[in-house]
Design an enzyme around this catalytic site. Structure first.
Site, PDB file in Angstrom:
ATOM      1  N   THR A 141     -11.200  -0.443   1.752  1.00 59.55           N
ATOM      2  CA  THR A 141     -10.225   0.180   1.439  1.00 59.55           C
ATOM      3  C   THR A 141      -8.876  -0.711   1.930  1.00 59.55           C
ATOM      4  OG1 THR A 141     -11.582   2.073   2.555  1.00 59.55           O
ATOM      5  CG2 THR A 141      -9.111   1.613   2.467  1.00 59.55           C
ATOM      6  N   ALA A 142      -9.224  -1.999   2.775  1.00 58.76           N
ATOM      7  CA  ALA A 142      -7.872  -2.350   4.017  1.00 58.76           C
ATOM      8  C   ALA A 142      -8.101  -4.248   2.475  1.00 58.76           C
ATOM      9  CB  ALA A 142      -8.472  -3.224   4.717  1.00 58.76           C
ATOM     10  N   SER A 185     -15.762   1.122   1.934  1.00 61.20           N
ATOM     11  CA  SER A 185     -15.771   1.157   3.677  1.00 61.20           C
ATOM     12  C   SER A 185     -14.740   0.177   3.988  1.00 61.20           C
ATOM     13  CB  SER A 185     -16.596  -0.489   4.074  1.00 61.20           C
ATOM     14  OG  SER A 185     -16.746  -1.769   3.367  1.00 61.20           O
ATOM     15  N   LYS A 186     -14.113   0.466   5.205  1.00 56.63           N
ATOM     16  CA  LYS A 186     -12.873   0.124   5.890  1.00 56.63           C
ATOM     17  C   LYS A 186     -12.377  -0.965   5.269  1.00 56.63           C
ATOM     18  CE  LYS A 186     -11.732   2.651   9.794  1.00 56.63           C
ATOM     19  NZ  LYS A 186     -12.818   3.384  10.676  1.00 56.63           N
ATOM     20  N   ARG A 187     -13.372  -1.799   5.859  1.00 57.88           N
ATOM     21  CA  ARG A 187     -13.187  -3.574   4.751  1.00 57.88           C
ATOM     22  C   ARG A 187     -12.145  -3.219   3.433  1.00 57.88           C
ATOM     23  NH1 ARG A 187     -15.031  -8.765   5.281  1.00 57.88           N
ATOM     24  NH2 ARG A 187     -15.473  -9.803   3.320  1.00 57.88           N
TER      25      ARG A 187
END
Length: 493
Positions: free
Chosen positions: A260-261, A256-258
């Site tokens: 990935t960050a 998810s974005k999380r």
RNA sequence: GCCCCCAUCGUCUAGUGGACUAGGACGCGGCCCUUUCAAGGCCACGACCGGGGUUCGAAUCCCCGUGGGGGCACCA
């Protein structure tokens, strides 16, 4: 196993950064094509105008080239079945949609998005499966023709069978049987005249003579639809292979974005462009990605030619794989060690240059054997080797201080080392190491202490490549100058 | 909710009814080597989701659970 030349394609949509998933499917496509003497094709699926992002297509092409997965046919290289960008094939899809309508396998639909949405809401409220309610399926043809002539916006929907089952064959998973009543009349041509994926991919795969469709398992849900469309046309089906998806490192769910960050924070990324900048190599990335979803009994360090040699569709695995960045490090480091000195020099040079360092070619070639096995990513070369290209190094006083020694002793060691080394006509590991070792012996200090001070003095850092080999490259004069400076620092401090 | 897919060490995987005392790799721990950091060598730890079948025999075949994943758009 296929012995006929395979035509495979990677068909990404230019809606964001090119990521690992795309790279892996492309790799398998490439391996299969090369193994069988066939072709690997790039097709851009840009039919969703709203989601298309500028530059994404270029990033895909750059990414594939960086990875070394050069396609035989594609938007920028052409080929006998072009164009290879779906927005340029609009008429082709419209033609085939019409063919389906004429065959009675599809129909125009005038339902508005608002009405559709409302229907869906009501179905959910009644705890029914959301599905198209079939309003326009039963419209009389002349009525439909009249409304089209009237200029009413419409889509084309595929007419799914409503009874019986659809059996679709996947090469990894066997026959997948779906009850047709679960299926639903999907839009295949949108109001804007562009096709949805369902029509576009099927038409293109046929027109482009694709023999093997490798794609992510997220397409399993629409798989029955796709085979029904192929069959409605009366075309031969390609071999379908639905690959597993990648899971986030914890194994729970997709990236998810999380996550990935978080990966980025740890010095990793799932985006190809980032990986390149982070110092990962195509060899490392490919080897790593290849093995998530493909099992080899032993000998898992492979270059692409070796992968081509060993690849078979049957050795692909259907289960989801958790991303493991530590393993990426491992494969990257392993491949770096496999590179020739000249090759590695060419790859490392940009990183030094990026740091504003003036790279002397002869020094570069000499220092590489010293740092090669210490690199995990290419940019690690800065940590281990930047000092080779600096005119001056500035050691921290505290780094100069060896454990358990007082200021006087430190200064004495540095001074003595200077005396010994300055008496030598040249400094290399053959000439310098024996006298320095002799000094360690006689002084009562440990090798660790003596060489530690010298290391910091000469390289400016506590961790470095082997000391005497490094001094050899740096040269006698510079080494002595740096040691003299350290003596000064120690005597003052 | 409905549908589909998947299931071996923490992770990626080998395994296609007997050669399994379940193999390899990453990571982790230890030892050796060693002027630092690595690399390298050796050793250790570590798994067949559960329950029923089928069979002389099951990690392997079947069924049911459970867990995980994906999908149910005029997105791909």
């Amino acid at each position: 196993m296929t012995t006929q030349p395979a035509r495979t394609r990677i068909a990404p949509s230019p809606t964001g950064h090119m990521h690992l998933g795309t790279a892996r499917v492309a790799l398998y496509d490439y391996l299969l094509a090369k193994k069988t003497g066939g072709q690997f094709i790039l097709r851009i699926e840009d039919t969703d105008l709203k989601r298309t992002v500028p530059g994404a297509e270029q990033e895909i092409m750059d990414g594939l080239r960086w990875l070394g997965l050069q396609y035989d046919e594609g938007p920028d290289v052409g080929g006998p079945y072009g164009p290879y960008r779906q927005t340029e094939r609009r008429e082709i899809y419209q033609h085939y949609a019409k063919v389906l309508v004429e065959k009675g396998q599809a129909y125009p639909c005038f339902c508005t998005p608002e009405r559709l949405d409302q229907v869906r809401q009501e179905q959910m409220k009644r705890k029914e499966n959301p599905h198209y309610d079939g309003t326009c399926r039963i419209l009389a043809p002349d009525e439909a023709a009249r409304r089209i002539a009237n200029g009413e916006p419409y889509t084309i929907r595929f007419k799914m069978p409503q009874e019986g089952v659809t059996v679709a064959h996947d090469h990894l998973r066997g026959d997948i049987t779906t009850e047709n009543k679960q299926l639903n009349d999907q839009v295949i041509l949108k109001t804007d005249g562009l096709p949805t994926y369902h029509l576009a991919a099927i038409v293109d795969d046929h027109e482009m003579k694709i023999t093997h469709v490798l794609r992510g398992s997220e397409w399993l849900g629409t798989f029955p639809l796709h085979v029904n469309i192929v069959r409605a046309f009366g075309w031969d089906e390609p071999a379908w292979i639905h690959l597993s998806v990648f899971l986030k490192p914890s194994g729970k769910g997709k990236m998810s974005k999380r996550e990935t960050a978080q990966a980025m924070k740890d010095g990793y990324s799932i985006f190809i462009k980032d990986m390149q900048e982070l110092g990962f190599t195509p060899e490392g990335v490919l080897n790593w990605g290849a093995l998530m979803g493909w099992g080899v009994p032993e000998g898992d360090v492979m270059t692409v030619p070796q992968m081509i040699e060993r690849f078979t569709i049957d050795s692909l695995t259907p289960s989801p794989a958790a991303i493991n960045f530590q393993k990426l490090d491992h494969f990257n480091a392993t491949h770096i060690r496999l590179f020739s000195t000249g090759d590695l020099a060419a790859r490392l040079k940009p990183y030094f240059t990026r740091e504003g360092l003036n790279v002397r070619e002869d020094v570069l070639l000499k220092m590489i054997p010293l740092i090669r096995e210490r690199l995990t990513t290419l940019d690690d070369c800065i940590d281990f080797g930047a000092f080779f290209f600096k005119d001056e190094v500035t050691p921290n006083t505290e780094d100069l201080i060896a454990k358990g020694l007082d200021a006087k002793q430190l200064a004495e060691i540095a001074k003595r080392a200077y005396e010994i080394l300055s008496s030598l006509p040249q400094i290399d590991h053959v000439t310098a190491e024996p006298p320095m070792r002799a000094y360690v012996q006689s002084s009562g200090f440990s090798a660790n202490q003596v060489f530690g001070i010298l290391r910091v003095a000469v390289t400016g850092q506590k961790v470095s490549p082997p000391l005497f080999e490094s001094m050899e490259i740096i040269g006698r004069d510079v080494c002595l100058k740096r040691i003299a400076r350290a003596v000064e620092m120690l005597e003052q401090g």
